[in-house]
Design an enzyme around this catalytic site. Structure first.
Site, PDB file in Angstrom:
ATOM      1  N   GLU A 269      22.071  33.946  84.827  1.00  0.00           N
ATOM      2  CA  GLU A 269      23.488  33.672  84.563  1.00  0.00           C
ATOM      3  C   GLU A 269      23.701  33.706  83.044  1.00  0.00           C
ATOM      4  O   GLU A 269      23.231  32.814  82.334  1.00  0.00           O
ATOM      5  CB  GLU A 269      23.878  32.288  85.104  1.00  0.00           C
ATOM      6  CG  GLU A 269      25.349  31.932  84.858  1.00  0.00           C
ATOM      7  CD  GLU A 269      25.622  30.430  85.010  1.00  0.00           C
ATOM      8  OE1 GLU A 269      24.831  29.620  84.503  1.00  0.00           O
ATOM      9  OE2 GLU A 269      26.652  30.087  85.621  1.00  0.00           O
TER      10      GLU A 269
ATOM     11  N   GLY B 198      38.062  30.451  91.827  1.00  0.00           N
ATOM     12  CA  GLY B 198      39.386  29.954  92.186  1.00  0.00           C
ATOM     13  C   GLY B 198      39.453  29.262  93.530  1.00  0.00           C
ATOM     14  O   GLY B 198      40.391  29.483  94.312  1.00  0.00           O
ATOM     15  N   ALA B 199      38.473  28.387  93.815  1.00  0.00           N
ATOM     16  CA  ALA B 199      38.455  27.696  95.107  1.00  0.00           C
ATOM     17  C   ALA B 199      39.551  26.627  95.183  1.00  0.00           C
ATOM     18  O   ALA B 199      39.993  26.114  94.158  1.00  0.00           O
ATOM     19  CB  ALA B 199      37.094  27.040  95.303  1.00  0.00           C
TER      20      ALA B 199
ATOM     21  N   GLY C 269      19.747  20.859  85.802  1.00  0.00           N
ATOM     22  CA  GLY C 269      19.462  20.356  87.153  1.00  0.00           C
ATOM     23  C   GLY C 269      17.964  20.236  87.403  1.00  0.00           C
ATOM     24  O   GLY C 269      17.514  19.312  88.083  1.00  0.00           O
TER      25      GLY C 269
ATOM     26  N   ALA D 297      30.156  19.320  82.987  1.00  0.00           N
ATOM     27  CA  ALA D 297      29.936  20.472  82.104  1.00  0.00           C
ATOM     28  C   ALA D 297      31.202  20.743  81.277  1.00  0.00           C
ATOM     29  O   ALA D 297      32.270  20.211  81.575  1.00  0.00           O
ATOM     30  CB  ALA D 297      29.602  21.688  82.958  1.00  0.00           C
TER      31      ALA D 297
ATOM     32  N   GLY E 132      26.242  21.391  85.751  1.00  0.00           N
ATOM     33  CA  GLY E 132      25.832  22.094  84.530  1.00  0.00           C
ATOM     34  C   GLY E 132      24.873  23.216  84.856  1.00  0.00           C
ATOM     35  O   GLY E 132      24.870  23.747  85.976  1.00  0.00           O
TER      36      GLY E 132
ATOM     37  N   GLY F 275      23.291  11.113  79.194  1.00  0.00           N
ATOM     38  CA  GLY F 275      23.095  11.559  80.587  1.00  0.00           C
ATOM     39  C   GLY F 275      21.740  11.087  81.096  1.00  0.00           C
ATOM     40  O   GLY F 275      21.614  10.628  82.238  1.00  0.00           O
TER      41      GLY F 275
ATOM     42  N   GLU G 116      25.410  20.447  90.990  1.00  0.00           N
ATOM     43  CA  GLU G 116      26.350  21.583  91.005  1.00  0.00           C
ATOM     44  C   GLU G 116      25.970  22.440  89.809  1.00  0.00           C
ATOM     45  O   GLU G 116      26.418  22.204  88.688  1.00  0.00           O
ATOM     46  CB  GLU G 116      27.791  21.088  90.848  1.00  0.00           C
ATOM     47  CG  GLU G 116      28.285  20.228  91.997  1.00  0.00           C
ATOM     48  CD  GLU G 116      28.624  21.024  93.246  1.00  0.00           C
ATOM     49  OE1 GLU G 116      28.578  22.275  93.217  1.00  0.00           O
ATOM     50  OE2 GLU G 116      28.928  20.388  94.267  1.00  0.00           O
ATOM     51  N   LEU G 117      25.127  23.451  90.029  1.00  0.00           N
ATOM     52  CA  LEU G 117      24.514  24.160  88.897  1.00  0.00           C
ATOM     53  C   LEU G 117      25.016  25.603  88.803  1.00  0.00           C
ATOM     54  O   LEU G 117      25.988  25.979  89.450  1.00  0.00           O
ATOM     55  CB  LEU G 117      22.997  24.078  89.043  1.00  0.00           C
ATOM     56  CG  LEU G 117      22.478  22.651  89.299  1.00  0.00           C
ATOM     57  CD1 LEU G 117      20.983  22.643  89.542  1.00  0.00           C
ATOM     58  CD2 LEU G 117      22.857  21.705  88.155  1.00  0.00           C
TER      59      LEU G 117
HETATM   60  P1  NAD Z   1      24.779  22.081  80.364  1.00  0.00           P
HETATM   61  O1  NAD Z   1      23.712  22.136  81.405  1.00  0.00           O
HETATM   62  O2  NAD Z   1      24.422  22.455  78.988  1.00  0.00           O
HETATM   63  O3  NAD Z   1      25.394  20.582  80.275  1.00  0.00           O
HETATM   64  C1  NAD Z   1      26.047  19.985  81.363  1.00  0.00           C
HETATM   65  C2  NAD Z   1      26.043  18.473  81.186  1.00  0.00           C
HETATM   66  O4  NAD Z   1      24.711  17.980  81.385  1.00  0.00           O
HETATM   67  C3  NAD Z   1      26.466  17.993  79.800  1.00  0.00           C
HETATM   68  O5  NAD Z   1      27.245  16.823  79.942  1.00  0.00           O
HETATM   69  C4  NAD Z   1      25.131  17.666  79.130  1.00  0.00           C
HETATM   70  O6  NAD Z   1      25.226  16.716  78.103  1.00  0.00           O
HETATM   71  C5  NAD Z   1      24.335  17.131  80.303  1.00  0.00           C
HETATM   72  N1  NAD Z   1      22.878  17.240  80.199  1.00  0.00           N
HETATM   73  C6  NAD Z   1      22.157  18.261  79.701  1.00  0.00           C
HETATM   74  N2  NAD Z   1      20.834  18.016  79.860  1.00  0.00           N
HETATM   75  C7  NAD Z   1      20.732  16.812  80.472  1.00  0.00           C
HETATM   76  C8  NAD Z   1      19.631  16.018  80.906  1.00  0.00           C
HETATM   77  N3  NAD Z   1      18.368  16.416  80.738  1.00  0.00           N
HETATM   78  N4  NAD Z   1      19.881  14.841  81.513  1.00  0.00           N
HETATM   79  C9  NAD Z   1      21.152  14.430  81.718  1.00  0.00           C
HETATM   80  N5  NAD Z   1      22.238  15.136  81.310  1.00  0.00           N
HETATM   81  C10 NAD Z   1      22.026  16.321  80.705  1.00  0.00           C
HETATM   82  O7  NAD Z   1      25.998  22.990  80.906  1.00  0.00           O
HETATM   83  P2  NAD Z   1      27.320  23.485  80.145  1.00  0.00           P
HETATM   84  O8  NAD Z   1      26.959  24.525  79.146  1.00  0.00           O
HETATM   85  O9  NAD Z   1      28.148  22.326  79.734  1.00  0.00           O
HETATM   86  O10 NAD Z   1      28.118  24.186  81.363  1.00  0.00           O
HETATM   87  C11 NAD Z   1      27.885  25.480  81.826  1.00  0.00           C
HETATM   88  C12 NAD Z   1      26.954  25.499  83.022  1.00  0.00           C
HETATM   89  O11 NAD Z   1      27.457  24.636  84.052  1.00  0.00           O
HETATM   90  C13 NAD Z   1      26.868  26.875  83.663  1.00  0.00           C
HETATM   91  O12 NAD Z   1      25.540  27.098  84.069  1.00  0.00           O
HETATM   92  C14 NAD Z   1      27.798  26.766  84.870  1.00  0.00           C
HETATM   93  O13 NAD Z   1      27.535  27.686  85.895  1.00  0.00           O
HETATM   94  C15 NAD Z   1      27.531  25.351  85.283  1.00  0.00           C
HETATM   95  N6  NAD Z   1      28.626  24.815  86.095  1.00  0.00           N
HETATM   96  C16 NAD Z   1      28.420  24.669  87.442  1.00  0.00           C
HETATM   97  C17 NAD Z   1      29.459  24.229  88.252  1.00  0.00           C
HETATM   98  C18 NAD Z   1      29.265  24.087  89.739  1.00  0.00           C
HETATM   99  O14 NAD Z   1      30.091  23.424  90.359  1.00  0.00           O
HETATM  100  N7  NAD Z   1      28.240  24.656  90.342  1.00  0.00           N
HETATM  101  C19 NAD Z   1      30.702  23.899  87.695  1.00  0.00           C
HETATM  102  C20 NAD Z   1      30.873  24.041  86.304  1.00  0.00           C
HETATM  103  C21 NAD Z   1      29.815  24.508  85.524  1.00  0.00           C
END
Ligand code: NAD
Length: 513
Positions: A401, A463-464, A250, A164, A245, A229, A267-268
């Site tokens: 969120e 901050g883990a 997810g 992400a 992401g 992806g 990890e969503l």
């Molecule tokens: P996003 O879901 O828009 O994108 C994340 C990644 O997934 C990008 O690389 C994107 O290109 C890819 N992607 C999107 N759709 C896809 C698909 N259908 N198939 C394969 N790949 C795909 O997220 P973002 O805006 O970059 O990041 C923010 C989000 O990520 C927030 O919801 C945040 O909570 C979450 N996040 C979670 C964690 C965790 O560890 N739980 C850590 C960091 C961010």
């Protein structure tokens, strides 16, 4: 009152800093001069450098190369694999500020947090080097005489990492450092928002690979959007997809990987809460809440979004938070005095406005923040005052969120009610309780307590450290990465039964022949 916004760095200055850091990491952008795709900086909302996304053929070839590298890497002794990660960690130490500069430029993270993110990479490398000598299996008691029952752990295959925008280097390194010592090559599809950061990371790892003589194809970088992806997700040569992401991402990725019986670490999104009890140290709670809710401009998966505060201390706590929010310096993340940088872009700002509108419609009162701070020289940059909204109830907007700095506050009367409030959202990443009452703290962490993957006491939700397993439950995806025994997800377990006797006793006392 908040500090007057300082001047922003200009795009030309940011380009200069970024190209210097990239050069130092071994990235030559000249080769991409003809590209039509690009990287942007949220600091000014302007384009930084053009880069080239991977073509379909390049994606297929990169996966094939990583797959071939698996044949060699899985048979390389694990401590030797650790030697690669040790060298990579040394290079990260050397280039800590280079990488942090690119992170700040592409994500808008303040310098201190960007440095912290690179430190997290260094920490996971240290952890993984130690792990390379500790990939232990167990020996179990066997019910048959003259037998030995044990388990051995073997490399799994190619790991596809989809990351992400908001943790553009740490999340990749959590996966990559562990995957590499476990014997798995990695194919990385970073966020489309952070191509330069990924180029710098990949160049440093490639240097370590060359220096220690590891297989050159053990790491592959694929720049591009969601379609890249999707190719990783569907390719049967990718044994494990580790995807970070949004929940929406997810929900698409999980079933597709499952349909081909691949493994997945998801990890969503999070929607994290802190409970502040009557016995809490309010000063400590205020500082922790402000960092968790407003830090990183509310763009962490672990950002504090819901404050569940006992009615007897709500007014005092909210007054303290409002006062602290007024002191937050918002602006150029390269400026050492800045505490809150920009949002990643227009969509995040629109999502913030719409969430605030919905909260108001639900009877919420915005007690501070929510306004945009316009910089005349950067009309496409989005700087906002982090907001606190006092809510009458946990309404629909609080169950989603919104990836922006909005803290929704509501009051509770009993500790059981506070725990129920914490748990009544679909996400389950992190939760905190602020208390000096041991019973309350234990109840919060108990089986009937907070249902999240990370549950803290007297510390904020974000901050883990890398030593623990990181991840969350429910719609957060259930994956675990980083420390503890998260490495097991990157390996295949074999249960081995060895008969060293001349007899052939069958398990469960079965007789045959
Ligand atoms: P996003 O879901 O828009 O994108 C994340 C990644 O997934 C990008 O690389 C994107 O290109 C890819 N992607 C999107 N759709 C896809 C698909 N259908 N198939 C394969 N790949 C795909 O997220 P973002 O805006 O970059 O990041 C923010 C989000 O990520 C927030 O919801 C945040 O909570 C979450 N996040 C979670 C964690 C965790 O560890 N739980 C850590 C960091 C961010």
């Amino acid at each position: 009152m908040a500090m007057t916004p300082t001047e922003l760095s200009t795009t030309a200055q940011i380009r200069e800093r970024v190209s210097k850091s990239l050069r130092s990491c071994g990235v030559d952008l000249a080769a991409d001069a003809e590209a039509t795709w690009g990287s942007w900086t949220p600091i000014t909302g302007e384009r930084l450098f053009p880069v080239t996304p991977a073509t379909d053929t390049e994606i297929t070839m990169a996966i094939a190369r990583a797959y071939d590298a698996f044949g060699v890497w899985r048979s390389t002794p694990a401590p030797q694999r650790g030697a690669l990660v040790r060298r990579w960690g040394d290079l990260l130490r050397e280039h800590k500020s280079d990488l942090a500069t690119v992170v700040t430029a592409e994500v808008g993270k303040i310098s201190s947090e960007a440095q912290g993110e690179v430190q997290e990479m260094i920490d996971i490398c240290d952890f993984a080097v130690g792990l390379s000598r500790q990939l232990y299996g167990r020996t179990m008691a066997t019910e048959r005489p003259g037998h030995r029952l044990m388990e051995t752990w073997h490399p799994l295959g190619v790991v596809g990492v989809i990351s992400a925008f908001n943790f553009p280097v740490a999340v990749w390194s959590w996966n990559t450092a562990i995957a590499l010592v476990c014997g798995d090559p990695v194919v990385w599809k970073p966020s489309e928002t952070t191509p330069l950061t990924s180029l710098a990371c990949a160049a440093l790892l490639a240097r370590a690979v060359a220096e220690v003589g590891a297989p050159a194809d053990v790491h592959q970088l694929l720049l591009g959007g969601r379609e890249v992806g999707e190719q990783l997700v569907d390719d049967p040569r990718i044994a494990l997809v580790s995807a970070t992401g949004s929940v929406a991402m997810g929900q698409r990725v999980g079933p597709r990987v499952a349909a081909r019986f691949g493994r997945c670490i998801l990890e969503l999104g999070g929607n994290n809460a802190a409970v502040v009890t009557p016995s809490a140290d309010l000063d400590l709670a205020t500082r922790a809440v402000v960092f968790a809710a407003a830090g990183t401009a509310g763009q962490r998966c672990t950002t504090l979004r819901r404050l569940i505060v006992h009615e007897s201390v709500a007014d005092d706590l909210l007054a303290g938070i409002t006062e602290a929010y007024a002191e937050l310096s918002i602006g150029d993340p390269f400026d050492a005095a800045t505490l809150v940088g920009p949002l990643i872009g227009a969509r995040a700002y629109e999502a913030m406005l719409s969430a605030l509108e919905r909260a108001r419609a639900d009877g919420g009162t915005v007690i501070t923040g929510g306004q945009r701070r316009l910089h005349r020289q950067a009309p496409d940059a989005y700087y906002v005052q982090p907001a606190v909204v006092r809510m009458p109830d946990q309404t629909a907007v609080m169950r989603e969120e919104t990836f922006a700095p909005i803290l929704h506050a509501l009051t509770y009367r009993t500790h059981a009610e506070a725990i129920a409030r914490n748990n009544e959202v679909t996400q389950g990443l992190s939760a905190s309780v602020f208390t000096r009452d041991q019973r309350e703290a234990e109840e919060f962490m108990a089986a009937e307590g907070a249902d999240c993957g990370i549950v803290n006491v007297n510390i904020g939700t974000s901050g883990a450290e890398i030593g623990g397993a990181f991840g969350g439950e429910k719609h957060t995806g259930g994956g675990r990465e980083s420390g503890s025994d998260a490495w097991r997800a990157y390996m295949r377990r074999a249960t081995n039964t060895v008969n060293y006797s001349p007899e052939l006793p069958l398990a469960q006392g079965v007789s045959f022949l």
